[in-house]
Write a protein that holds these residues in place. Sequence first.
Motif, PDB file in Angstrom:
ATOM      1  N   SER A 186     -96.102  40.963 -20.550  1.00 35.70           N
ATOM      2  CA  SER A 186     -95.124  41.562 -19.647  1.00 35.70           C
ATOM      3  C   SER A 186     -93.730  41.475 -20.245  1.00 35.70           C
ATOM      4  O   SER A 186     -93.345  40.440 -20.816  1.00 35.70           O
ATOM      5  CB  SER A 186     -95.156  40.854 -18.290  1.00 35.70           C
ATOM      6  N   PHE A 187     -92.957  42.540 -20.103  1.00 35.65           N
ATOM      7  CA  PHE A 187     -91.602  42.596 -20.629  1.00 35.65           C
ATOM      8  C   PHE A 187     -90.647  43.117 -19.558  1.00 35.65           C
ATOM      9  O   PHE A 187     -91.025  43.939 -18.723  1.00 35.65           O
ATOM     10  CB  PHE A 187     -91.528  43.520 -21.849  1.00 35.65           C
ATOM     11  N   ALA A 188     -89.422  42.632 -19.599  1.00 31.63           N
ATOM     12  CA  ALA A 188     -88.326  43.151 -18.782  1.00 31.63           C
ATOM     13  C   ALA A 188     -87.161  43.372 -19.739  1.00 31.63           C
ATOM     14  O   ALA A 188     -86.480  42.420 -20.146  1.00 31.63           O
ATOM     15  CB  ALA A 188     -87.951  42.182 -17.679  1.00 31.63           C
ATOM     16  N   LEU A 189     -86.936  44.623 -20.151  1.00 28.64           N
ATOM     17  CA  LEU A 189     -85.974  44.947 -21.189  1.00 28.64           C
ATOM     18  C   LEU A 189     -84.726  45.592 -20.599  1.00 28.64           C
ATOM     19  O   LEU A 189     -84.800  46.342 -19.623  1.00 28.64           O
ATOM     20  CB  LEU A 189     -86.601  45.879 -22.219  1.00 28.64           C
ATOM     21  N   THR A 190     -83.596  45.296 -21.213  1.00 28.07           N
ATOM     22  CA  THR A 190     -82.322  45.898 -20.830  1.00 28.07           C
ATOM     23  C   THR A 190     -81.701  46.576 -22.044  1.00 28.07           C
ATOM     24  O   THR A 190     -82.120  46.359 -23.185  1.00 28.07           O
ATOM     25  CB  THR A 190     -81.346  44.847 -20.284  1.00 28.07           C
ATOM     26  N   VAL A 191     -80.661  47.368 -21.799  1.00 29.13           N
ATOM     27  CA  VAL A 191     -79.938  48.053 -22.867  1.00 29.13           C
ATOM     28  C   VAL A 191     -78.453  47.741 -22.715  1.00 29.13           C
ATOM     29  O   VAL A 191     -77.919  47.774 -21.586  1.00 29.13           O
ATOM     30  CB  VAL A 191     -80.169  49.575 -22.814  1.00 29.13           C
ATOM     31  N   VAL A 192     -77.792  47.425 -23.841  1.00 33.27           N
ATOM     32  CA  VAL A 192     -76.339  47.251 -23.839  1.00 33.27           C
ATOM     33  C   VAL A 192     -75.747  48.200 -24.874  1.00 33.27           C
ATOM     34  O   VAL A 192     -76.395  48.546 -25.872  1.00 33.27           O
ATOM     35  CB  VAL A 192     -75.915  45.798 -24.145  1.00 33.27           C
ATOM     36  N   ALA A 193     -74.514  48.625 -24.660  1.00 23.77           N
ATOM     37  CA  ALA A 193     -73.798  49.510 -25.579  1.00 23.77           C
ATOM     38  C   ALA A 193     -72.725  48.721 -26.310  1.00 23.77           C
ATOM     39  O   ALA A 193     -72.121  47.797 -25.759  1.00 23.77           O
ATOM     40  CB  ALA A 193     -73.172  50.665 -24.811  1.00 23.77           C
ATOM     41  N   LYS A 194     -72.476  49.097 -27.577  1.00 22.00           N
ATOM     42  CA  LYS A 194     -71.460  48.447 -28.401  1.00 22.00           C
ATOM     43  C   LYS A 194     -70.434  49.487 -28.820  1.00 22.00           C
ATOM     44  O   LYS A 194     -70.792  50.616 -29.185  1.00 22.00           O
ATOM     45  CB  LYS A 194     -72.105  47.830 -29.642  1.00 22.00           C
ATOM     46  N   ASP A 195     -69.134  49.103 -28.782  1.00 22.22           N
ATOM     47  CA  ASP A 195     -68.090  50.054 -29.160  1.00 22.22           C
ATOM     48  C   ASP A 195     -67.502  49.719 -30.522  1.00 22.22           C
ATOM     49  O   ASP A 195     -67.916  48.751 -31.178  1.00 22.22           O
ATOM     50  CB  ASP A 195     -67.009  50.142 -28.085  1.00 22.22           C
ATOM     51  N   THR A 196     -66.523  50.500 -30.959  1.00 21.13           N
ATOM     52  CA  THR A 196     -65.947  50.338 -32.296  1.00 21.13           C
ATOM     53  C   THR A 196     -65.213  49.020 -32.471  1.00 21.13           C
ATOM     54  O   THR A 196     -65.043  48.534 -33.588  1.00 21.13           O
ATOM     55  CB  THR A 196     -64.973  51.494 -32.600  1.00 21.13           C
ATOM     56  N   ALA A 197     -64.764  48.417 -31.374  1.00 20.66           N
ATOM     57  CA  ALA A 197     -64.048  47.144 -31.441  1.00 20.66           C
ATOM     58  C   ALA A 197     -64.985  45.950 -31.380  1.00 20.66           C
ATOM     59  O   ALA A 197     -64.529  44.804 -31.346  1.00 20.66           O
ATOM     60  CB  ALA A 197     -63.037  47.064 -30.303  1.00 20.66           C
ATOM     61  N   GLY A 198     -66.271  46.203 -31.338  1.00 24.12           N
ATOM     62  CA  GLY A 198     -67.233  45.110 -31.276  1.00 24.12           C
ATOM     63  C   GLY A 198     -67.503  44.607 -29.882  1.00 24.12           C
ATOM     64  O   GLY A 198     -68.151  43.576 -29.705  1.00 24.12           O
ATOM     65  N   GLY A 199     -67.023  45.300 -28.880  1.00 23.30           N
ATOM     66  CA  GLY A 199     -67.262  44.894 -27.509  1.00 23.30           C
ATOM     67  C   GLY A 199     -68.587  45.420 -26.988  1.00 23.30           C
ATOM     68  O   GLY A 199     -69.048  46.503 -27.387  1.00 23.30           O
ATOM     69  N   TYR A 200     -69.217  44.642 -26.093  1.00 24.81           N
ATOM     70  CA  TYR A 200     -70.499  45.024 -25.513  1.00 24.81           C
ATOM     71  C   TYR A 200     -70.340  45.327 -24.027  1.00 24.81           C
ATOM     72  O   TYR A 200     -69.605  44.639 -23.304  1.00 24.81           O
ATOM     73  CB  TYR A 200     -71.520  43.908 -25.687  1.00 24.81           C
ATOM     74  N   SER A 201     -71.066  46.327 -23.591  1.00 16.79           N
ATOM     75  CA  SER A 201     -71.083  46.670 -22.168  1.00 16.79           C
ATOM     76  C   SER A 201     -71.885  45.648 -21.392  1.00 16.79           C
ATOM     77  O   SER A 201     -72.631  44.849 -21.965  1.00 16.79           O
ATOM     78  CB  SER A 201     -71.738  48.043 -21.989  1.00 16.79           C
ATOM     79  N   PRO A 202     -71.774  45.657 -20.058  1.00 11.83           N
ATOM     80  CA  PRO A 202     -72.739  44.899 -19.262  1.00 11.83           C
ATOM     81  C   PRO A 202     -74.142  45.455 -19.518  1.00 11.83           C
ATOM     82  O   PRO A 202     -74.329  46.609 -19.905  1.00 11.83           O
ATOM     83  CB  PRO A 202     -72.297  45.158 -17.822  1.00 11.83           C
ATOM     84  N   ALA A 203     -75.142  44.589 -19.329  1.00 10.08           N
ATOM     85  CA  ALA A 203     -76.521  45.021 -19.527  1.00 10.08           C
ATOM     86  C   ALA A 203     -76.946  45.977 -18.432  1.00 10.08           C
ATOM     87  O   ALA A 203     -76.547  45.842 -17.260  1.00 10.08           O
ATOM     88  CB  ALA A 203     -77.443  43.815 -19.560  1.00 10.08           C
ATOM     89  N   SER A 204     -77.758  46.930 -18.811  1.00  9.41           N
ATOM     90  CA  SER A 204     -78.324  47.852 -17.838  1.00  9.41           C
ATOM     91  C   SER A 204     -79.268  47.110 -16.900  1.00  9.41           C
ATOM     92  O   SER A 204     -79.637  45.948 -17.149  1.00  9.41           O
ATOM     93  CB  SER A 204     -79.097  48.950 -18.561  1.00  9.41           C
ATOM     94  N   ALA A 205     -79.676  47.774 -15.851  1.00  5.41           N
ATOM     95  CA  ALA A 205     -80.759  47.235 -15.031  1.00  5.41           C
ATOM     96  C   ALA A 205     -82.013  47.129 -15.895  1.00  5.41           C
ATOM     97  O   ALA A 205     -82.216  47.935 -16.813  1.00  5.41           O
ATOM     98  CB  ALA A 205     -81.008  48.142 -13.836  1.00  5.41           C
ATOM     99  N   PRO A 206     -82.848  46.143 -15.639  1.00  9.34           N
ATOM    100  CA  PRO A 206     -84.042  45.976 -16.478  1.00  9.34           C
ATOM    101  C   PRO A 206     -85.131  46.981 -16.135  1.00  9.34           C
ATOM    102  O   PRO A 206     -85.207  47.489 -15.017  1.00  9.34           O
ATOM    103  CB  PRO A 206     -84.492  44.555 -16.163  1.00  9.34           C
ATOM    104  N   VAL A 207     -85.968  47.249 -17.134  1.00  5.74           N
ATOM    105  CA  VAL A 207     -87.173  48.030 -16.904  1.00  5.74           C
ATOM    106  C   VAL A 207     -88.360  47.135 -17.268  1.00  5.74           C
ATOM    107  O   VAL A 207     -88.376  46.509 -18.328  1.00  5.74           O
ATOM    108  CB  VAL A 207     -87.191  49.330 -17.729  1.00  5.74           C
ATOM    109  N   GLY A 208     -89.314  47.039 -16.364  1.00 11.29           N
ATOM    110  CA  GLY A 208     -90.460  46.177 -16.584  1.00 11.29           C
ATOM    111  C   GLY A 208     -91.714  46.966 -16.916  1.00 11.29           C
ATOM    112  O   GLY A 208     -91.916  48.079 -16.421  1.00 11.29           O
ATOM    113  N   PHE A 209     -92.575  46.385 -17.757  1.00 18.04           N
ATOM    114  CA  PHE A 209     -93.853  47.013 -18.099  1.00 18.04           C
ATOM    115  C   PHE A 209     -94.739  45.971 -18.766  1.00 18.04           C
ATOM    116  O   PHE A 209     -94.271  44.901 -19.184  1.00 18.04           O
ATOM    117  CB  PHE A 209     -93.657  48.216 -19.029  1.00 18.04           C
ATOM    118  N   THR A 210     -96.005  46.270 -18.898  1.00 17.63           N
ATOM    119  CA  THR A 210     -96.975  45.411 -19.569  1.00 17.63           C
ATOM    120  C   THR A 210     -97.634  46.218 -20.674  1.00 17.63           C
ATOM    121  O   THR A 210     -98.108  47.342 -20.446  1.00 17.63           O
ATOM    122  CB  THR A 210     -98.047  44.904 -18.595  1.00 17.63           C
TER     123      THR A 210
END
Length: 808
Positions: A450-474
């Motif tokens: 089972s996995f619960a994965l999120t996505v974050v975005a990175k900008d040119t200054a090296g900053g990261y966005s908040p994590a997306s809502a997770p998506v779960g699957f097996t």
Amino acid sequence: MRARNLAATGGALAALVLGTVAAPPAPAAAARYEAEGASVTKGAVESNHTGYSGTGFVNGDNASGSSVEFTVNAATAGAGVLSVRYANGTTIDRPADITVNGARVAAGRSFPSTGTWDTWTTATVTAPLTAGANKVRLTSSSADGLPNLDYLEVEVTAPSTDYQAEDATLGQAAVATNHTGFTGTGFVDYTNAVGSYVEFAVSAGTAGTAPLTLRYANGTTVDRPMDLVVNGTVVAAGISFPATTTWDTWATKTVNVPLLAGANTVRATATTANGGPNLDRITVGVTADTVPPSRPAQLSCTDIGPNGLTLNWAPATDNAGVSAYDLYEHGNKLAEAPGDATAKVLTGLAPSTTYNLTVIARDAAGNASPASVALDCTTTASTDPLPSTPGTPTVSEVKASSAKLSWGASSDDKGVVAYEVRSGSAVLATVTGAPPATTTTVTGLACDASFALTVVAKDTAGGYSPASAPVGFTTGACTADGGVPGSPATLSSGWTVPWGIGWLPDGSNALVTERDSFKVFRQAKDGSKTLVGTVPNAVTTDGEGGLLGVAIDPNWTSNKYVYFMHTASEGNRIVRMTYNGSSLGGYTVLLQGIKKNRYHNGGRLAFGPDGYLYATTGDAQTQALAQDKNSLNGKILRLTTAGKPAPGNPFGNYVYSLGHRNPQGLAFDRSGRLWEAEFGDSKFDELNLIKPGANYGWPTCEGTCSTAGMTNPKATWAVNVASPSGIAIVRNVIYMAALKGTRMYRIPINGDTETVGTATSYYVGTYGRLRTVTKVPGADQLWLTTTNADNNGGAADGADKIFKITVG
């Protein structure tokens, strides 16, 4: 090493060298100078092609007069072999003038096409170098400019001196000429007696270590060992002088020996009733600088911003001068500064991030200082707005080891440069581009998990966005040959960096080492653990040194021997102790002189099917040691239980394989082949199949490369998803524990071939940093240890665990 000319004056020199002749010069180890660290005119450092070493290469402007100038440190004056690694992806030649200290040594040197800009080759020029600093410049001699330049390697030959045996002092020996092939006017025939000897008077210009080569013949079938005695002290005992087939067949044996400045006596003494071999001469190279620079001190950080800072330090001292400073973040090299610098601007850092920084001084001989006291510096928060939160991911095409993810795009005022797919804080995939895609297939997943994965975005200054809502699957059902690991169950807890595991013959108990406490415990399969002792003379390095590997003698039932590798005051040691079933006793040093540093100490021990002990050693943060066959560092060593080089070793010493940065895991497969896991620097971690005498590339190669004579790994990983330590093999499958990657990899061997299948990840981010994995004897089970209580993990002492896992 730094080599120096032998020097003496007046009649004393004449007396010492009477009857000697000049020997062919001996080459010093090659030193590498990356082009991106050189002075560039009409050009720029780039990284838009593959296959380069270091952090980039130099792309010169398409103009006559574009140049790259290297500052080269030569330990001695002599002939230098200059090897330029370059790429030329055009069909035209790109010639260059090469000057050394302003004098042109090659006019219009050809740099022909290499086919593509990703294909690298080497052009070589020989030129005179002076002792100390030299300026080597490549200047384009046509309007097409220079080729892309990766690095310059410099190898300097230094003089040596021959001492003929017939001119030495003899004890129970005589000068003879009744065989052919000798040099000088004859050779020495030892009397067949213990204690027969030849003693030479040898002069050295400076105190230090020098290579001494004995030319001999042995026409019998028996070995004729000798002790080598320098100034009355045995420096090498029982050196083997095996048969050379006939008395007319000559061979050489080289030993590094300590010499005093001025006059020395070197005696070769027979240790058996067979006497010594016939001895023709000895050749003594120049004494080498073995004194490292002092430890850099007074580190401070200034001009701290969100993406950079300036690291400052007080200058180190050295007997011959500091040539460079290497800057590290934990065990990874961040940058390099020249020897006269006391500050370096570090760029490309992440905002609001703490960096653990150290500085190491290096001299022209390659000697590295101890790492400075570490300094934590934290970048400031970025004022650049963070990217927006990516849209909630969706999952499709779920298979046994992969799944396709799609998500809504993030926005940013300057643009998004990457997305990371994460499981907790562990990165599973990175998507780049301008802009990066919003879909990717994540591979290498564990089956039926089972996995619960999120996505974050990175900008040119090296900053990261908040994590997306997770998506779960097996993921899909497991069908892998060789079984798959089940869920870990806690075997025992309360550990602080458990490092090595060695199984006792009963298969029910193992000895486990704690790196920083130097304690050894007996861990039972029923979960109980008992302190059995502490290894004496062990010290920490405030990094990756301390009490490391442990191995149990195959004949432990009768001799009670156990073996440890640990850091000591002078370096790393391999030692033997006794374990009587309840406590440790005795302490015998089998091998020392393995250099240490804060990181890159190796430390794994394992007995092979041949009954010999194998040990991994790191490069001690001194890269050149890995390519030096006479150094114990950056190697896999193979030795007997008495601490001698194992018979059949490829170079006649302890070295079994070379070119390693920081080798860690060792395991033998069902065919008796040795596999090894290794920390990379900034690009790739490796899984290697080890063969005797093979060169695994470091520092020329990190991961796969096309350099002739170097062996490529069987699998590689980006360092942020691996940093491998221990490995184990169960049912022809390699299991590899990962520290920074916070996971365990499953890597199937393809039958009995030399290839491996697709790696899959287990327990990603669930248990933190994973250090050691070992097979349980007689069962398809694993023990797996964590390393969360070290400097990188930051957990409290006692937070680590040992898990047991069944492979089903």
